[in-house]
Design an enzyme around this catalytic site. Structure first.
Site, PDB file in Angstrom:
ATOM      1  N   ALA A  14      -3.033   7.015  -0.886  1.00  0.00           N
ATOM      2  CA  ALA A  14      -2.121   5.904  -0.600  1.00  0.00           C
ATOM      3  C   ALA A  14      -2.791   4.582  -0.945  1.00  0.00           C
ATOM      4  O   ALA A  14      -4.002   4.422  -0.785  1.00  0.00           O
ATOM      5  CB  ALA A  14      -1.737   5.913   0.878  1.00  0.00           C
ATOM      6  N   GLY A  16      -2.120   0.337  -0.402  1.00  0.00           N
ATOM      7  CA  GLY A  16      -1.302  -0.639   0.303  1.00  0.00           C
ATOM      8  C   GLY A  16      -1.801  -2.053   0.095  1.00  0.00           C
ATOM      9  O   GLY A  16      -2.996  -2.301   0.003  1.00  0.00           O
ATOM     10  N   GLY A  27      -5.594  -1.790   1.093  1.00  0.00           N
ATOM     11  CA  GLY A  27      -6.218  -0.567   1.578  1.00  0.00           C
ATOM     12  C   GLY A  27      -6.020   0.586   0.619  1.00  0.00           C
ATOM     13  O   GLY A  27      -5.126   0.574  -0.227  1.00  0.00           O
ATOM     14  N   CYS A  47       4.948   9.326   5.089  1.00  0.00           N
ATOM     15  CA  CYS A  47       5.191   8.099   4.324  1.00  0.00           C
ATOM     16  C   CYS A  47       6.648   7.637   4.394  1.00  0.00           C
ATOM     17  O   CYS A  47       7.060   6.775   3.631  1.00  0.00           O
ATOM     18  CB  CYS A  47       4.764   8.262   2.866  1.00  0.00           C
TER      19      CYS A  47
END
Length: 71
Positions: A14, A16, A27, A47
């Site tokens: 992921a 971000g 992140g 998510c």
């Protein structure tokens, strides 16, 4: 937008980014060898995306997966 890194229909990493009051934060998360039971689709929607799952390096690579320290 489905940000991150996907393997077929499963998310493995992921990314971000956020911005508020002239301050940005960012992140990155990579699923190396987590307990994937925590991502049970009967309990939560990973998510917030229906029809998608979560995977990990260990799930894909098996015994060839590096440890968290090696990553």
């Amino acid at each position: 937008i489905n940000t991150g890194v996907w393997v077929d229909q499963d998310k493995i990493a992921a990314v971000g980014v956020s911005s508020a009051r002239w301050i940005t934060t960012h992140g990155l998360a990579i699923n190396v060898n987590p307990n994937l039971d925590h991502f049970d689709k009967d309990i939560m929607t990973p998510c917030g995306i229906e029809g998608r799952g979560v995977t990990s390096l260990a799930n894909i690579l098996g015994t060839e997966c590096p440890t968290v320290e090696e990553v």
